[in-house]
Enzyme design. Structure first.
Site, short mmCIF file in Angstrom:
data_model
loop_
_atom_site.label_atom_id
_atom_site.label_comp_id
_atom_site.label_asym_id
_atom_site.label_seq_id
_atom_site.Cartn_x
_atom_site.Cartn_y
_atom_site.Cartn_z
N THR A 33 0.56 -0.58 -0.49
CA THR A 33 0.02 0.12 -0.28
C THR A 33 0.88 1.72 -0.10
O THR A 33 0.63 2.44 -0.58
CB THR A 33 -1.01 0.26 1.49
OG1 THR A 33 -0.32 -0.18 2.62
CG2 THR A 33 -1.29 -1.14 1.03
N PHE A 40 -7.08 -4.68 -0.03
CA PHE A 40 -8.94 -5.66 0.50
C PHE A 40 -9.42 -5.29 1.29
O PHE A 40 -10.76 -4.88 0.84
CB PHE A 40 -9.14 -6.39 -0.35
CG PHE A 40 -9.14 -7.31 -1.97
CD1 PHE A 40 -9.77 -7.52 -2.12
CD2 PHE A 40 -7.24 -7.61 -2.06
CE1 PHE A 40 -9.81 -8.09 -3.46
CE2 PHE A 40 -6.94 -7.53 -3.58
CZ PHE A 40 -8.26 -7.97 -3.90
N ARG A 41 -8.93 -4.61 2.14
CA ARG A 41 -9.85 -4.90 3.80
C ARG A 41 -9.70 -3.62 4.55
O ARG A 41 -10.34 -3.29 4.97
CB ARG A 41 -9.50 -5.93 4.57
CG ARG A 41 -10.15 -7.05 3.97
CD ARG A 41 -9.63 -8.31 5.00
NE ARG A 41 -9.94 -10.18 4.13
CZ ARG A 41 -9.32 -10.22 3.04
NH1 ARG A 41 -8.36 -10.54 2.40
NH2 ARG A 41 -9.78 -11.71 2.74
N HIS A 126 0.52 -16.66 -4.11
CA HIS A 126 -1.05 -16.43 -4.78
C HIS A 126 -0.75 -15.97 -6.29
O HIS A 126 -1.53 -14.62 -7.15
CB HIS A 126 -1.62 -14.99 -3.84
CG HIS A 126 -2.34 -15.30 -2.77
ND1 HIS A 126 -2.60 -14.93 -2.14
CD2 HIS A 126 -2.78 -16.72 -2.35
CE1 HIS A 126 -2.96 -15.26 -1.11
NE2 HIS A 126 -3.31 -16.63 -1.19
N ASN A 217 2.05 -4.84 11.72
CA ASN A 217 0.29 -4.56 11.86
C ASN A 217 -0.44 -3.45 12.19
O ASN A 217 0.10 -3.02 13.60
CB ASN A 217 -0.60 -5.56 11.79
CG ASN A 217 -1.08 -5.34 10.26
OD1 ASN A 217 -1.63 -4.76 8.97
ND2 ASN A 217 -2.72 -5.56 10.91
N ILE A 235 4.34 -0.94 7.62
CA ILE A 235 5.09 -1.53 8.15
C ILE A 235 6.86 -0.81 7.55
O ILE A 235 7.90 -1.47 7.78
CB ILE A 235 4.95 -3.18 7.47
CG1 ILE A 235 6.65 -3.71 7.33
CG2 ILE A 235 4.54 -2.55 5.98
CD1 ILE A 235 6.36 -5.30 7.11
#
Length: 252
Positions: A33, A40-41, A126, A217, A235
């Site tokens: 980010t 997403f969240r 992924h 986090n 981070i």
């Protein structure tokens, strides 16, 4: 483990990094980010934006099979971010690898930014936006093979699919095993930028047997209670500060 204030926690993390030569990093969307790639969240994440279908539906194997045009409209607009540059966390981790301390990066991201930063041993759980495969003949191509609109087709006429793991698909077995092996053998495991809400990836923490589990986090995770060191914050700045040698200046 109770949450540490940033100054004391980063100093402790720095001491651990200085004394360890077998570190593994496991990260998620929060690592990227800072490079401008949406997660997403979070409050501004993709799950909170309006589309005709929820992003988790669009990014599913069933949706790709039934509505490939809609899949590619979303994928090109929101997922195919090839112009992004590594952020401070990517650069800090690449520096740790150059120093011989970091043995592996395990990521849930598909953006390839760890490799852009210089990391060499990266397990992309992924998949990656930089590889695509023809569903008919199996030929591979890069992002340019997807074109700008419509359905991307191979020279054989087959539909091309990104080599990313969609909802409803299994993780690549060799990649998963490599990640498990790295975590089970490491002295120190740093987990950052992930809510630890997506399985099976989040389940990888169970393979860590050491006593230097670091969680970094912005918000709480289901694994906070397991952490030997828990840090709240972004981070990138935390890792950048922590990799400075004891008594030295930042080396990035």
């Amino acid at each position: 483990m109770s949450e540490h204030n940033e100054r004391d926690g980063v100093e402790r993390l720095r001491r651990w990094v200085d004394s360890c030569d077998n570190i593994v990093f496991f990260g998620g969307a929060g690592v990227s980010t800072e490079s401008g790639i949406p997660d997403f969240r979070s409050e501004d994440g993709l799950y909170r934006q309006h589309y005709d279908w929820p992003p988790e539906t669009i990014l599913s194997a069933g949706f790709f099979a039934a509505h490939p045009e809609e899949f590619y409209r979303f994928y090109r607009e929101k997922m195919l971010v090839t112009g992004a540059q590594p952020g401070p966390a990517h650069l800090a981790l690449a520096e740790l690898e150059r120093r011989g301390k970091l043995r592996a990066v395990i990521t849930q991201n598909i953006d390839g930014l760890h490799q852009k930063a210089g990391s060499r041993r990266v397990y992309e759980l992924h998949g990656t936006i930089y590889q695509n495969r023809c569903l008919s003949c199996g030929a591979l191509c890069g992002p340019e093979g997807l074109g700008k609109s419509g359905l991307p087709r191979c020279s054989c006429g087959g539909l091309i699919k990104p080599e990313v793991v969609l909802y409803g698909e299994s993780l690549d077995g060799a990649t998963l095993q490599g990640a498990v092996d790295a975590i089970s053998r490491c002295e120190m495991l740093i987990v950052g930028g992930t809510s630890l809400a997506v399985y099976p990836a989040a389940g990888l923490l169970q393979y860590y047997r050491g006593h230097r589990l670091v969680l970094i986090n912005k918000g709480p995770t289901p694994q906070d209670g397991r952490a030997d060191l828990l840090l709240r914050g972004s981070i990138g700045p935390i890792l950048t500060e922590a990799i400075r040698p004891l008594g030295g200046e930042a080396a990035l």
